[in-house]
Structure formats: structure tokens, C-alpha cells
Design an enzyme around this catalytic site. Structure first.
Site, PDB file in Angstrom:
ATOM      1  N   GLU A 298      64.400 -51.878-113.476  1.00  0.00           N
ATOM      2  CA  GLU A 298      66.100 -52.327-113.635  1.00  0.00           C
ATOM      3  C   GLU A 298      65.890 -52.099-112.588  1.00  0.00           C
ATOM      4  O   GLU A 298      66.059 -52.115-112.054  1.00  0.00           O
ATOM      5  CB  GLU A 298      66.792 -51.392-114.744  1.00  0.00           C
TER       6      GLU A 298
ATOM      7  N   CYS B  96      70.400 -54.302-106.397  1.00  0.00           N
ATOM      8  CA  CYS B  96      70.358 -52.759-106.803  1.00  0.00           C
ATOM      9  C   CYS B  96      68.857 -52.551-106.989  1.00  0.00           C
ATOM     10  O   CYS B  96      68.721 -52.760-108.405  1.00  0.00           O
ATOM     11  CB  CYS B  96      71.169 -51.602-107.019  1.00  0.00           C
TER      12      CYS B  96
ATOM     13  N   CYS C 258      61.671 -41.540-112.435  1.00  0.00           N
ATOM     14  CA  CYS C 258      61.983 -40.600-111.630  1.00  0.00           C
ATOM     15  C   CYS C 258      61.520 -38.620-111.947  1.00  0.00           C
ATOM     16  O   CYS C 258      61.329 -38.734-113.070  1.00  0.00           O
ATOM     17  CB  CYS C 258      63.389 -40.437-111.149  1.00  0.00           C
TER      18      CYS C 258
ATOM     19  N   CYS D 148      67.046 -34.274-112.107  1.00  0.00           N
ATOM     20  CA  CYS D 148      68.718 -33.805-111.134  1.00  0.00           C
ATOM     21  C   CYS D 148      68.985 -34.255-113.163  1.00  0.00           C
ATOM     22  O   CYS D 148      69.406 -35.591-113.677  1.00  0.00           O
ATOM     23  CB  CYS D 148      69.357 -34.895-110.906  1.00  0.00           C
TER      24      CYS D 148
ATOM     25  N   CYS E 174      71.175 -37.502-114.570  1.00  0.00           N
ATOM     26  CA  CYS E 174      71.040 -38.553-114.032  1.00  0.00           C
ATOM     27  C   CYS E 174      69.911 -39.297-115.484  1.00  0.00           C
ATOM     28  O   CYS E 174      68.853 -38.128-115.432  1.00  0.00           O
ATOM     29  CB  CYS E 174      70.136 -39.123-112.690  1.00  0.00           C
TER      30      CYS E 174
ATOM     31  N   SER F   8      72.216 -38.579-100.977  1.00  0.00           N
ATOM     32  CA  SER F   8      72.770 -37.642-102.198  1.00  0.00           C
ATOM     33  C   SER F   8      73.149 -35.699-102.879  1.00  0.00           C
ATOM     34  O   SER F   8      71.839 -35.487-102.770  1.00  0.00           O
ATOM     35  CB  SER F   8      71.809 -37.540-104.094  1.00  0.00           C
TER      36      SER F   8
ATOM     37  N   HIS G  14      75.659 -34.020-103.017  1.00  0.00           N
ATOM     38  CA  HIS G  14      76.862 -33.430-104.888  1.00  0.00           C
ATOM     39  C   HIS G  14      77.379 -32.606-104.510  1.00  0.00           C
ATOM     40  O   HIS G  14      78.449 -32.361-105.291  1.00  0.00           O
ATOM     41  CB  HIS G  14      75.581 -34.312-105.575  1.00  0.00           C
TER      42      HIS G  14
ATOM     43  N   ASN H   9      78.735 -41.228-114.207  1.00  0.00           N
ATOM     44  CA  ASN H   9      78.825 -41.521-115.475  1.00  0.00           C
ATOM     45  C   ASN H   9      78.059 -41.396-116.731  1.00  0.00           C
ATOM     46  O   ASN H   9      76.963 -40.458-116.210  1.00  0.00           O
ATOM     47  CB  ASN H   9      77.854 -43.106-115.014  1.00  0.00           C
TER      48      ASN H   9
ATOM     49  N   CYS I 120      75.533 -46.645-111.200  1.00  0.00           N
ATOM     50  CA  CYS I 120      74.705 -45.613-111.169  1.00  0.00           C
ATOM     51  C   CYS I 120      74.204 -44.673-111.899  1.00  0.00           C
ATOM     52  O   CYS I 120      75.470 -43.384-112.698  1.00  0.00           O
ATOM     53  CB  CYS I 120      75.822 -44.817-109.902  1.00  0.00           C
TER      54      CYS I 120
HETATM   55  N1  SAH Z   1      66.690 -41.309-105.987  1.00  0.00           N
HETATM   56  C1  SAH Z   1      67.761 -41.490-105.381  1.00  0.00           C
HETATM   57  C2  SAH Z   1      68.390 -42.856-105.645  1.00  0.00           C
HETATM   58  C3  SAH Z   1      68.812 -42.382-106.831  1.00  0.00           C
HETATM   59  S1  SAH Z   1      70.470 -43.393-107.568  1.00  0.00           S
HETATM   60  C4  SAH Z   1      68.739 -40.427-105.096  1.00  0.00           C
HETATM   61  O1  SAH Z   1      68.945 -40.286-105.679  1.00  0.00           O
HETATM   62  O2  SAH Z   1      69.495 -40.693-104.071  1.00  0.00           O
HETATM   63  C5  SAH Z   1      71.432 -43.189-106.305  1.00  0.00           C
HETATM   64  C6  SAH Z   1      72.574 -42.685-106.463  1.00  0.00           C
HETATM   65  O3  SAH Z   1      73.442 -41.922-108.288  1.00  0.00           O
HETATM   66  C7  SAH Z   1      72.466 -40.968-106.424  1.00  0.00           C
HETATM   67  O4  SAH Z   1      72.995 -40.762-105.036  1.00  0.00           O
HETATM   68  C8  SAH Z   1      72.329 -40.618-107.141  1.00  0.00           C
HETATM   69  O5  SAH Z   1      72.204 -39.181-107.671  1.00  0.00           O
HETATM   70  C9  SAH Z   1      73.395 -41.093-108.378  1.00  0.00           C
HETATM   71  N2  SAH Z   1      73.684 -40.475-109.896  1.00  0.00           N
HETATM   72  C10 SAH Z   1      72.698 -40.559-110.652  1.00  0.00           C
HETATM   73  N3  SAH Z   1      73.072 -40.005-112.027  1.00  0.00           N
HETATM   74  C11 SAH Z   1      74.697 -40.618-111.800  1.00  0.00           C
HETATM   75  C12 SAH Z   1      75.519 -40.625-113.154  1.00  0.00           C
HETATM   76  N4  SAH Z   1      75.125 -40.347-113.963  1.00  0.00           N
HETATM   77  N5  SAH Z   1      76.420 -41.061-112.138  1.00  0.00           N
HETATM   78  C13 SAH Z   1      77.081 -40.919-110.947  1.00  0.00           C
HETATM   79  N6  SAH Z   1      76.048 -41.085-110.076  1.00  0.00           N
HETATM   80  C14 SAH Z   1      74.442 -40.798-110.484  1.00  0.00           C
END
Ligand code: SAH
Length: 373
Positions: free
Chosen positions: A114, A127, A134, A138, A141, A246, A248, A322, A365
Site C-alpha cells: 500500500e 507515503c 516487515c 514491533c 504496528c 522510531s 517510541h 492507531n 501510520c
Molecule cells: N520501519 C520504519 C517505517 C515504519 S512506519 C520505522 O519503523 O520507522 C512509520 C512510523 O509509524 C514508525 O515510526 C512506526 O513506528 C509508526 N507506527 C507503526 N505502527 C503504528 C501505530 N499503530 N500507531 C502509530 N504509529 C505507528
């Protein structure tokens, strides 16, 4: 039994997954020099590659019959050879009065990925996905839950961007024709775990036309879980794209759970690598921080993050979580979010709260999972 050493552990994480059938070769897989060699390999003069690249990157053309610098009876053949269609639209869904559009793409082997296109008053951002699935696992995600299917090729990543540039140029979004201005590697996948294809894509984006799209590196953001070896390799390439890390959470104990690769590269090591990147490129980096209620949104964590970042050239991008289907985690209470921002700002750390465009269409995201067919 022998204990696996560190290198075999790394091999497990970073090895290219086995590809059953490779996608057709596309000029976007190659550097401009390699494209010319590719033409010769196809029995064609080298300059034909430049001509087709010009139609692809400069004119965003999908109709070879318009390629008037190529003999009429050769146009379709050249299009098929240099620019075979690598992504096929399964469906587009929109929200925000059409200003946000999520596209689901099918690749040659049936794999789904997507991308999300977002038009704002001053810019239009796409995006994109760098992998199908992946491998970083995490737990908050959606993409991480499904595991890694395979790396995308540079052609497959570039096609998502060119499709977005076309949608902009052809006025497919409300507000009329516009120019694709920003690209973020924040869709499915970990860009640093597919380094070569991502690097080729970055060149396709930033190389001046006709070799690439001619979009400034400053308009591109590469987001990573913090693969330090990847950050170092990107730095060596000398392309000043914006780095997003990222994080967190500022503490290793929780980060080992939220971002499992933290067991390999700790918070401090990741920040040191990001600092080096910032020094080399002059680009302030972003710290991505998904705020998860009662998990990582406590005031003491905001304090610790503020102390870690106050003397760094970084800004914090807070993302309200999310929730993914079945997850027990949810977004922070508004008052906790506000307090988190206040504390970071008290340390002088620039902080923004990400707007959650595309939430209703599972395009925000961490929601890109392409679970449907
Ligand atoms: N693998 C890369 C790109 C991933 S997506 C990375 O981890 O940076 C981009 C961002 O969205 C990342 O910071 C990821 O941690 C965040 N993300 C993933 N799942 C999410 C969720 N459920 N709610 C909010 N942010 C989220």
C-alpha cells in the site's frame, strides 16, 4: 549445541528473503549508466534507455504511442522492455474530502502493498512501502504483526512514487493538477533492511530529470527503527535526505519490547548514529514517538526524553497510537499527550503532534497491512 554468534544472528535479520520469481527488470532498478548497458543487453542502442527514462521520469507517460522520438512500431516494445508495469492498482480509497487517498497495489507475484497520498494546502506527500510486510516485529504496528513477505525491488518502490506523481500531475486529487512535493518512507517495511533498493530509489527521486524525478533530497524522509549500520551506510552516500528514527521510548528496558531490534542497537547507539548523520548532512532529524496510553506516555519518560534530546538537533514527532485490530493498547489520554508535549517543550525540544490523516481508511501510520485481497 553451538550458540549462534552475532554475525549469524544478523544474517537472519538482514538476509534477503528468498524470492520465488523475480519481478521483470525495469529501468528504475538501474543507475543511468546501467540503464544504457541494459539497453545494449537488449540489443538496442544505449541512447534508447535515456529516451524511455525521459518519458518515464519527466513526462510520467503511460502511453508509449506519444513517444514521438521513437519509431512508431517500436514504442510498445520499448515500453514493455524498459518500463514493464510492476504494480497494478487493486483499489483506491479516499477520505478527508478526497485529499487523502490510499492505494492498494498488486505486484507481479500477487503480493500486496500500500501507499498513501496526502494533499495539504502547501504540499503533497506520498507515503510509500519499501517491503511487503516487515521483519522488525514491533508489537503495536499492524505491518509488524504479519511478518516479512519479501523485499521490494527499486522498480516496485519507484513505481509507487511515479504513480503518485502522475496522480498529482493529472489532477486526480481535488484542487486540480499539482506537483508531488514530498516522499516519506513510512509505509510498510523497514527501509534500512532493504538498503540497496531503497538507495536506488532515493537516486531515482533525486537525480535531475531525465535520469530521475528531480525532487530535492530535503523533501524525502527515510524512517527507520534504528538500524545503526543502515544509518551509517546512508550517511556514507552523502544524500541529505531527512532521517526519522522510531524511538517510541527513551529507555532501553521498554524499547526492547516496543522495538525488538533494540536488543541489537540500544537507544544511545541509535542517537549517536543519528547525531553523526545530522553532522554530516546538516539535516535535523526526527524522533518518531507513538504515544501509547499508560505504556510510554508517563511524565518521567517525557522528562527522560527531554534530557536526552535537549542538546541534540532533533525534533519530536508524537503520533497518537492507531490501535491495530486485537491490540490491547490505545492512544494516550488528551491530557497526558498535552503534558508530554509541555514537558518536551520545557527542555526546548521542538515537538509536533502528527495529524492522523487517513485514519478512517486504515491509511494512517502503522495501519498499512494490506491484509485484504
Ligand atoms: N520501519 C520504519 C517505517 C515504519 S512506519 C520505522 O519503523 O520507522 C512509520 C512510523 O509509524 C514508525 O515510526 C512506526 O513506528 C509508526 N507506527 C507503526 N505502527 C503504528 C501505530 N499503530 N500507531 C502509530 N504509529 C505507528
Amino acid at each position: 549445541m553451538t550458540r549462534p554468534d552475532q554475525s549469524s544472528e544478523l544474517t537472519l535479520v538482514f538476509d534477503e528473503p528468498v524470492q520465488k520469481k523475480k519481478p521483470p527488470r525495469h529501468l528504475a532498478d538501474f543507475s543511468p549508466e546501467e540503464r544504457r548497458a541494459f539497453a545494449q543487453e537488449l540489443g538496442l542502442p544505449a541512447f534508447r534507455a535515456n529516451q524511455v527514462a525521459n518519458h518515464y521520469f519527466t513526462h510520467l507517460s503511460t502511453d508509449p504511442q506519444m513517444w514521438s522520438d521513437i519509431p512508431a512500431d517500436k514504442r510498445q516494445e520499448f515500453a514493455d522492455k524498459f518500463t514493464p508495469q510492476l504494480i497494478e492498482s487493486v483499489r483506491s480509497v479516499t477520505c478527508d474530502a478526497g485529499m487523502t487517498r490510499k492505494d492498494l497495489w498488486r505486484l507481479h507475484d500477487g503480493v500486496l502493498v500500500e501507499s498513501v497520498l496526502m494533499r495539504y494546502t502547501d504540499r503533497t506527500t506520498v507515503c510509500i512501502s519499501s517491503q511487503a510486510g516487515c521483519g522488525m516485529n514491533c508489537p503495536f504496528c499492524a505491518t509488524g504483526q504479519a511478518g516479512l513477505t519479501r523485499n521490494l525491488t527499486a522498480g516496485e518502490i519507484t513505481e509507487q512514487i511515479v504513480a503518485a506523481a502522475r496522480a498529482c500531475a493529472y489532477g486526480e486529487l481535488p484542487g486540480g493538477p499539482t506537483r508531488l512535493s514530498n516522499i516519506v518512507f513510512m509505509g510498510m517495511g523497514e527501509p534500512m533492511a532493504n538498503f540497496n533498493a531503497v538507495m536506488r530509489t532515493l537516486r531515482n527521486i533525486t537525480d535531475p530529470i531525465p535520469d530521475g524525478l528531480g525532487i530535492s533530497a530535503r523533501s524525502v524522509t527515510v524512517s527507520t527503527v534504528g538500524l545503526v549500520n543502515g544509518i551509517e551506510k546512508l550517511m556514507a552516500e552523502g544524500l541529505p535526505v531527512t532521517l526519522a528514527v522510531s524511538l517510541h521510548t527513551p529507555d532501553d528496558e521498554l524499547r526492547d519490547t516496543l522495538v525488538p531490534i533494540n536488543s541489537r542497537w540500544k537507544v544511545k547507539e541509535v542517537l549517536i548514529a543519528a547525531d553523526a548523520y545530522e553532522q554530516k548532512t546538516g539535516r535535523r532529524y526526527s524522533i518518531e514517538y507513538a504515544l501509547i496510553r499508560d505504556i510510554n506516555d508517563q511524565t518521567w519518560r517525557a522528562d527522560l526524553l527531554g534530557r536526552l534530546l535537549k542538546n541534540r538537533n532533533a525534533h519530536v514527532n508524537l503520533i497518537p497510537l492507531n490501535p491495530t485490530p486485537g491490540s490491547k493498547w490505545t492512544a494516550s489520554r488528551p491530557e497526558d499527550e498535552a503534558e508530554f508535549v509541555r514537558i518536551l517543550e520545557s527542555y526546548g525540544v521542538p515537538t509536533t503532534v502528527r495529524d492522523t490523516r487517513g485514519r478512517e481508511i486504515d491509511g494512517a501510520c502503522g495501519q498499512l497491512a494490506a491484509a485484504e485481497t
